[in-house]
Design an enzyme around this catalytic site. Structure first.
Site, PDB file in Angstrom:
ATOM      1  N   GLY A  12       0.784  -1.154  -0.065  1.00 28.44           N
ATOM      2  CA  GLY A  12      -0.053   0.050   0.117  1.00 28.44           C
ATOM      3  C   GLY A  12       0.816   1.277  -0.025  1.00 28.44           C
ATOM      4  N   SER A  13       2.070   1.264  -0.381  1.00 29.90           N
ATOM      5  CA  SER A  13       2.759   2.580  -0.485  1.00 29.90           C
ATOM      6  C   SER A  13       2.233   3.454  -1.247  1.00 29.90           C
ATOM      7  CB  SER A  13       4.234   2.185  -1.069  1.00 29.90           C
ATOM      8  OG  SER A  13       4.148   2.060  -2.387  1.00 29.90           O
ATOM      9  N   ASN A  14       1.475   3.287  -2.556  1.00 35.90           N
ATOM     10  CA  ASN A  14       0.912   4.096  -3.218  1.00 35.90           C
ATOM     11  C   ASN A  14      -0.176   4.767  -2.764  1.00 35.90           C
ATOM     12  OD1 ASN A  14       1.895   4.897  -5.962  1.00 35.90           O
ATOM     13  ND2 ASN A  14       1.921   2.861  -6.375  1.00 35.90           N
ATOM     14  N   LYS A  91      -6.457  -7.807  -9.004  1.00 38.60           N
ATOM     15  CA  LYS A  91      -7.639  -8.533  -9.364  1.00 38.60           C
ATOM     16  C   LYS A  91      -8.308  -7.867 -10.478  1.00 38.60           C
ATOM     17  CE  LYS A  91     -11.589 -11.371  -7.460  1.00 38.60           C
ATOM     18  NZ  LYS A  91     -11.477 -12.438  -8.612  1.00 38.60           N
ATOM     19  N   ILE A  93     -11.044  -5.684 -12.175  1.00 39.56           N
ATOM     20  CA  ILE A  93     -12.161  -5.125 -11.832  1.00 39.56           C
ATOM     21  C   ILE A  93     -13.251  -5.600 -12.712  1.00 39.56           C
ATOM     22  CG2 ILE A  93     -13.259  -2.980 -11.336  1.00 39.56           C
ATOM     23  CD1 ILE A  93     -10.788  -3.230  -9.618  1.00 39.56           C
ATOM     24  N   ASN A 107      -5.676   3.594 -12.663  1.00 39.46           N
ATOM     25  CA  ASN A 107      -4.606   2.699 -11.944  1.00 39.46           C
ATOM     26  C   ASN A 107      -3.165   3.093 -12.352  1.00 39.46           C
ATOM     27  OD1 ASN A 107      -3.634   0.074 -11.344  1.00 39.46           O
ATOM     28  ND2 ASN A 107      -3.277  -0.456 -13.430  1.00 39.46           N
ATOM     29  N   HIS A 109       0.633   1.872 -13.405  1.00 42.07           N
ATOM     30  CA  HIS A 109       1.243   0.717 -13.839  1.00 42.07           C
ATOM     31  C   HIS A 109       2.835   0.930 -13.822  1.00 42.07           C
ATOM     32  CE1 HIS A 109       1.939  -2.940 -16.006  1.00 42.07           C
ATOM     33  NE2 HIS A 109       2.637  -2.358 -16.980  1.00 42.07           N
ATOM     34  N   ASP A 150      -4.764  -2.787 -18.564  1.00 41.29           N
ATOM     35  CA  ASP A 150      -3.755  -2.003 -19.099  1.00 41.29           C
ATOM     36  C   ASP A 150      -3.828  -1.276 -20.328  1.00 41.29           C
ATOM     37  OD1 ASP A 150      -2.414  -2.454 -16.648  1.00 41.29           O
ATOM     38  OD2 ASP A 150      -1.209  -3.972 -17.510  1.00 41.29           O
ATOM     39  N   GLU A 179       6.046   7.039  -9.141  1.00 38.00           N
ATOM     40  CA  GLU A 179       4.801   6.463  -9.024  1.00 38.00           C
ATOM     41  C   GLU A 179       4.281   7.421  -8.003  1.00 38.00           C
ATOM     42  OE1 GLU A 179       4.066   2.412  -8.226  1.00 38.00           O
ATOM     43  OE2 GLU A 179       5.248   1.644  -9.732  1.00 38.00           O
TER      44      GLU A 179
END
Length: 194
Positions: A12-14, A91, A93, A107, A109, A150, A179
């Site tokens: 969970g760093s983002n 996962k 969506i 998202n 990436h 993506d 990021e």
């Protein structure tokens, strides 16, 4: 001020980066919920520490696909948001969720899409592929999420050099810094554009 929800699977760093910018006001948004498919992940701990509701919704909690999709939609009903941020969510969506939040799920990436995206390209595998291909640059892409992995519209990218001495972990660390710098700004700017 916009409202956003987040999905995460891991450390969970983002997610923590988005929270810190929400708290200092630079994001101009507030996080209303976190959905995780791994109850013990680091992102869930961070959300709890910040008083953000956490929903563990996975094939373990909802083995039936229709029930799983409905559980996700129920969170949106209960806590409506303007945008959803995927912060290392591993996962796919469901289309029913994407239909409800059309062009409102973002998202991050860890490569310069359209290169090194799609099924099988996640986590350290992305950086291994970039180095194996002899690329001179990589970096994060923020994109809209569609039913094809993506492949949604790119909103922002930052380029990072790939050094000859890089291990996949070295490159991953350098990309992750970017990021954190790019995701919150892109989320804020996209929210402003709506």
């Amino acid at each position: 001020m916009f409202k956003f929800g987040a999905f995460a699977s891991g450390g969970g760093s983002n997610f923590r980066s988005l929270l810190s910018h929400a708290e200092d006001g630079t994001l101009e948004g507030s996080c209303e919920f976190l959905i995780v498919n791994n109850a013990d992940c680091g992102a869930a701990q961070s959300a709890k520490e910040h008083g953000i509701p956490v929903y563990h919704i996975s094939s373990k909690t909802h083995p039936n696909e229709a029930d799983y999709e409905q559980a996700l939609l129920n969170v949106l009903e209960e806590l409506p948001v303007d945008l959803v941020a995927l912060c290392g969510y591993m996962k796919k969506i469901p289309d029913s969720f994407l239909d409800k939040m059309k062009d409102r799920v973002l998202n991050v990436h860890p490569a310069l899409l359209p290169k090194y995206g799609g099924k099988g390209f996640y986590g350290i595998r992305v950086h291994q592929a970039v180095i194996a291909a002899g690329e001179k640059e990589s970096g994060p892409t923020i994109h809209l999420v569609t039913s094809e992995i993506d492949s949604g519209r790119t909103l922002a990218q930052t380029k990072v050099p790939v050094l000859e001495t890089d291990s996949p972990e070295d490159l991953a660390a350098r990309v992750l810094v970017q990021e954190h710098a790019l995701f919150w700004k892109t989320l804020r700017d996209y929210a402003r554009s709506l």
